[in-house]
Structures are given as structure tokens and as C-alpha cells.
Scaffold this motif. Structure first.
Motif, short mmCIF file in Angstrom:
data_model
loop_
_atom_site.label_atom_id
_atom_site.label_comp_id
_atom_site.label_asym_id
_atom_site.label_seq_id
_atom_site.Cartn_x
_atom_site.Cartn_y
_atom_site.Cartn_z
N VAL A 1 1.87 10.54 4.38
CA VAL A 1 1.13 9.30 4.18
C VAL A 1 -0.30 9.50 4.63
CG1 VAL A 1 3.13 7.79 4.47
CG2 VAL A 1 1.78 8.43 6.45
N ASP B 1 0.80 -1.22 0.00
CA ASP B 1 0.00 0.00 0.00
C ASP B 1 0.84 1.28 0.00
OD1 ASP B 1 -1.65 2.25 1.07
OD2 ASP B 1 -3.21 0.72 1.11
N SER B 2 1.74 1.42 0.96
CA SER B 2 2.52 2.66 1.08
C SER B 2 3.35 2.95 -0.16
CB SER B 2 3.43 2.60 2.31
OG SER B 2 2.66 2.45 3.47
N GLN C 1 -4.13 2.54 5.65
CA GLN C 1 -3.73 1.88 4.41
C GLN C 1 -4.96 1.88 3.49
OE1 GLN C 1 -0.36 0.83 3.81
NE2 GLN C 1 -0.33 2.26 5.51
N ALA D 1 1.22 10.13 -1.61
CA ALA D 1 2.08 10.55 -0.50
C ALA D 1 2.51 12.00 -0.67
CB ALA D 1 3.31 9.64 -0.40
N GLN E 1 0.99 4.12 -2.88
CA GLN E 1 0.63 5.52 -2.60
C GLN E 1 1.73 6.46 -3.08
OE1 GLN E 1 -0.62 6.63 1.36
NE2 GLN E 1 -1.58 4.63 1.70
N ALA E 2 2.98 6.11 -2.81
CA ALA E 2 4.10 6.94 -3.25
C ALA E 2 4.18 6.97 -4.77
CB ALA E 2 5.40 6.42 -2.65
N CYS F 1 -0.39 14.30 0.28
CA CYS F 1 -0.61 14.32 1.73
C CYS F 1 0.59 14.85 2.48
CB CYS F 1 -0.95 12.91 2.22
SG CYS F 1 -2.50 12.31 1.57
#
Length: 140
Positions: free
Chosen positions: A37, A11-12, A41, A21, A15-16, A24
Motif C-alpha cells: 500500500v 482509497d485502498s 491515502q 497496491a 488502489q488495489a 507498491c
């Protein structure tokens, strides 16, 4: 189905990769230039909900439907906004899919909250969440 098709999802990292990311990060209250972040998640959760909705829809239509979901697909869908359109034969994540018939609203400490209705007739929220720290600490 894309450049990340053969890779495992985390997930992270997704997102990046999709810029979530960065959105946010600095401009959203963090330090400028420092990625942030989401507080959850969201892609894991969102993709899981889409899978559940797809399974329920397939069962409602008699089963026998192939479903394909991915963290990157959910990120792409969220970043580019959920498409609006008339309800039709399309499924979650497909062009032309409209969620509005299944959305509900409830008042909350943060204003009106829109959420997906329960797949069963007895499900639903009586009230929305209160503002953080505003509830008295009592046993019910």
C-alpha cells in the motif's frame, strides 16, 4: 461515467483495483506476490487537491463551472501519468491540461522537490523537508 460510477469510493480498494497496491508490493521492497500500500491515502488527498484546484480555477474564471472528480479518475490519471501539454481551456484531469505553470521547486534532504504553488501570493515553502531523523529535537 464508467463501470464504477455507481459505487462508493474507498482509497485502498481503488488502489488495489488500479494495480497501485501491486506496484507498491513485492517489487518495491515487500515480499514477492504480496500487494503493498502507499504510505498515505494518496487518492483521497490527490482528489481533494484536484477538487480545490478546480474550484479555484472556476472562481478565477467567474464561476459557473461543473466539476466531476472521483477516486478512480485520480487513480487512472496517476497510473497512466499526468498528461503534458500546453495550458489551455482544459481543467484538472482533462486531456491537454498542463500543470507546469503552477509548479515550484525547492531543495530538500531528498533532492529537489516539485510541488504545486500556493493559490495566494504569500504562500510557499522557504525550504523543503529534511531527511527523516536528521533534525535535532529542539523547541523553536
Amino acid at each position: 461515467w464508467g463501470p464504477w460510477a455507481g459505487r462508493r469510493g474507498f482509497d485502498s480498494l481503488v488502489q488495489a483495483g488500479y494495480g497501485i497496491a501491486a506496484v507498491c508490493g513485492g517489487g518495491g521492497g515487500g515480499r514477492p506476490g504480496v500487494p503493498g500500500v502507499l504510505p498515505a491515502q494518496a487518492l483521497d488527498h490527490g482528489t481533494g487537491y484536484l477538487v480545490a484546484a478546480g474550484v479555484l480555477r472556476a472562481l478565477a474564471e467567474g464561476g459557473g463551472r461543473g466539476l466531476r472528480f472521483s477516486l478512480a479518475g485520480t487513480a487512472s490519471w496517476l497510473v497512466r501519468d499526468v498528461p503534458a501539454g500546453p495550458a489551455g481551456p482544459a481543467g484538472p484531469g482533462e486531456a491537454g491540461y498542463a500543470a507546469e505553470p503552477w509548479l515550484r521547486e525547492v531543495s530538500s534532504g531528498y533532492g529537489v522537490l516539485r510541488y504545486a504553488g500556493a493559490p495566494v501570493p504569500f504562500g510557499g515553502w522557504g525550504r523543503g523537508p529534511s531527511r527523516w531523523g536528521s533534525d535535532r529535537p529542539v523547541w523553536r
